[in-house]
Design a protein around this motif. Sequence first.
Motif, PDB file in Angstrom:
ATOM      1  N   ILE A  20     -24.890  83.714  16.504  1.00  0.00           N
ATOM      2  CA  ILE A  20     -25.387  83.563  16.582  1.00  0.00           C
ATOM      3  C   ILE A  20     -26.801  82.954  15.706  1.00  0.00           C
ATOM      4  CG2 ILE A  20     -25.786  86.541  16.556  1.00  0.00           C
ATOM      5  CD1 ILE A  20     -26.901  87.140  14.460  1.00  0.00           C
ATOM      6  N   ALA A  21     -26.221  81.540  15.741  1.00  0.00           N
ATOM      7  CA  ALA A  21     -27.135  80.956  14.626  1.00  0.00           C
ATOM      8  C   ALA A  21     -28.336  80.362  15.471  1.00  0.00           C
ATOM      9  CB  ALA A  21     -25.288  79.920  14.589  1.00  0.00           C
ATOM     10  N   GLN A  54     -31.660  78.508  10.928  1.00  0.00           N
ATOM     11  CA  GLN A  54     -30.198  79.017  10.877  1.00  0.00           C
ATOM     12  C   GLN A  54     -30.132  78.746   9.888  1.00  0.00           C
ATOM     13  OE1 GLN A  54     -28.905  75.618  12.824  1.00  0.00           O
ATOM     14  NE2 GLN A  54     -29.319  76.117  15.393  1.00  0.00           N
ATOM     15  N   VAL A  55     -31.019  78.549   8.456  1.00  0.00           N
ATOM     16  CA  VAL A  55     -29.772  78.808   7.751  1.00  0.00           C
ATOM     17  C   VAL A  55     -29.541  80.470   6.768  1.00  0.00           C
ATOM     18  CG1 VAL A  55     -30.937  78.776   4.686  1.00  0.00           C
ATOM     19  CG2 VAL A  55     -31.439  77.322   6.183  1.00  0.00           C
ATOM     20  N   ALA A  56     -30.378  80.730   7.318  1.00  0.00           N
ATOM     21  CA  ALA A  56     -30.065  82.776   7.029  1.00  0.00           C
ATOM     22  C   ALA A  56     -28.852  83.091   7.995  1.00  0.00           C
ATOM     23  CB  ALA A  56     -30.552  83.782   7.547  1.00  0.00           C
ATOM     24  N   THR A  57     -28.390  82.622   8.846  1.00  0.00           N
ATOM     25  CA  THR A  57     -27.240  82.868   9.349  1.00  0.00           C
ATOM     26  C   THR A  57     -25.976  81.878   9.493  1.00  0.00           C
ATOM     27  OG1 THR A  57     -28.219  80.989  11.751  1.00  0.00           O
ATOM     28  CG2 THR A  57     -28.872  83.093  12.269  1.00  0.00           C
ATOM     29  N   TYR A  58     -26.262  81.129   8.879  1.00  0.00           N
ATOM     30  CA  TYR A  58     -25.113  80.041   8.012  1.00  0.00           C
ATOM     31  C   TYR A  58     -24.676  80.704   6.918  1.00  0.00           C
ATOM     32  CZ  TYR A  58     -25.060  75.664  11.078  1.00  0.00           C
ATOM     33  OH  TYR A  58     -24.503  75.175  12.586  1.00  0.00           O
ATOM     34  N   LEU A  72     -34.443  88.840   7.417  1.00  0.00           N
ATOM     35  CA  LEU A  72     -33.567  87.480   7.149  1.00  0.00           C
ATOM     36  C   LEU A  72     -34.224  86.152   6.991  1.00  0.00           C
ATOM     37  CD1 LEU A  72     -32.204  89.812   6.585  1.00  0.00           C
ATOM     38  CD2 LEU A  72     -29.444  88.703   6.442  1.00  0.00           C
ATOM     39  N   VAL A  73     -33.910  86.108   8.304  1.00  0.00           N
ATOM     40  CA  VAL A  73     -34.445  84.608   8.687  1.00  0.00           C
ATOM     41  C   VAL A  73     -36.309  84.517   8.346  1.00  0.00           C
ATOM     42  CG1 VAL A  73     -35.630  83.467  10.770  1.00  0.00           C
ATOM     43  CG2 VAL A  73     -33.507  84.323  11.461  1.00  0.00           C
TER      44      VAL A  73
END
Length: 331
Positions: A20-21, A54-58, A72-73
């Motif tokens: 889900i990036a 994208q930082v949180a998803t990575y 989180l994002v």
Amino acid sequence: MNKLIIPKPTYPWPTIQSPIADSFADEVLSWYDKDYTFTSQEAVKRYKKQNMSQVATYMQPTTINIDHMRPLVRFVMYITIFDDYFELAPLHELRSVRDRIFEVMMGDDPNPNEIGLYRQMAAARKEWLLQGMPQFWIERISTNFYDYITYGVMEETPFKLAKTRIYPSLAHYFVIRKYSIGMMPYGDLIDPGLNFALPVHIYQHPIIQRLMQLLCFLITIQNDLASLPKEMVRQSEMMNIVFVLQNEYKISIEEALAETMRIHDEFVAEMDSLHASLPDFSPYQKETCNYVYHIKLMASGCQNWYDNAGSTRYKTQGFIIPQYGKEEEEL
């Protein structure tokens, strides 16, 4: 600078790609336009190119529930923009903002005339509570954010506002950067990402605390290496491990880079060793092992973002010049 080869950290455990990036790319654009215009139009324009959503998803690639990922994002956005905007703020202003942030993160709703940063914090807190995160965890992340400002951002301020270039010792640098990198509160996001709050007595165990400290140090080194080209042209940045090593040991930048990687790899080996020899945390042994696994995924995931997300954050056209109370300069 064109001839300088900046090494890229690597890790002995697999890196996982988030399915889900790209899910929040459009949503965060509305957050910028609604809640972050206090930074300036130029800053908003640059933020929109940074792929910060994208930082949180990575870093938490196993979290695939969109509703669990959204706060989180929000967090990675507001801690990043806080750091950019208030980096050169005077201490009395930081104290006031710090105290207000703590109030909002603990439960106080912001007033309509307050900056949108607080609205994003309140929105994340409400989303976590709806998810079922307990009050002791809300207190944990709120306190860690308070400490991030107090022992991190505010401890860096004298170095950044000094009229002459003054560097901390390497030992002092690591004490400050444990907090100023913001990874103590960011590491707390492992819990809602897994939909499980690590019990207080386990979180406070010295081995878990050491693992969190190692995470802070690894992300610090990643950040310092990624931002080195930017910081070589700035006049206020002394809190980069490469500069600190050069100053402490009177060595070349190439030697400082090699020493940086040696230190980094020692931290990686220690993290792996601690993970392999965790004590008995029954009846939460499985959950604790999984928690530590996700500490490691945060480290490798962040480097994966630097390497593959295509962000402009550390490029000339994308980075933000901190000028608290002023408009950011055009570059």
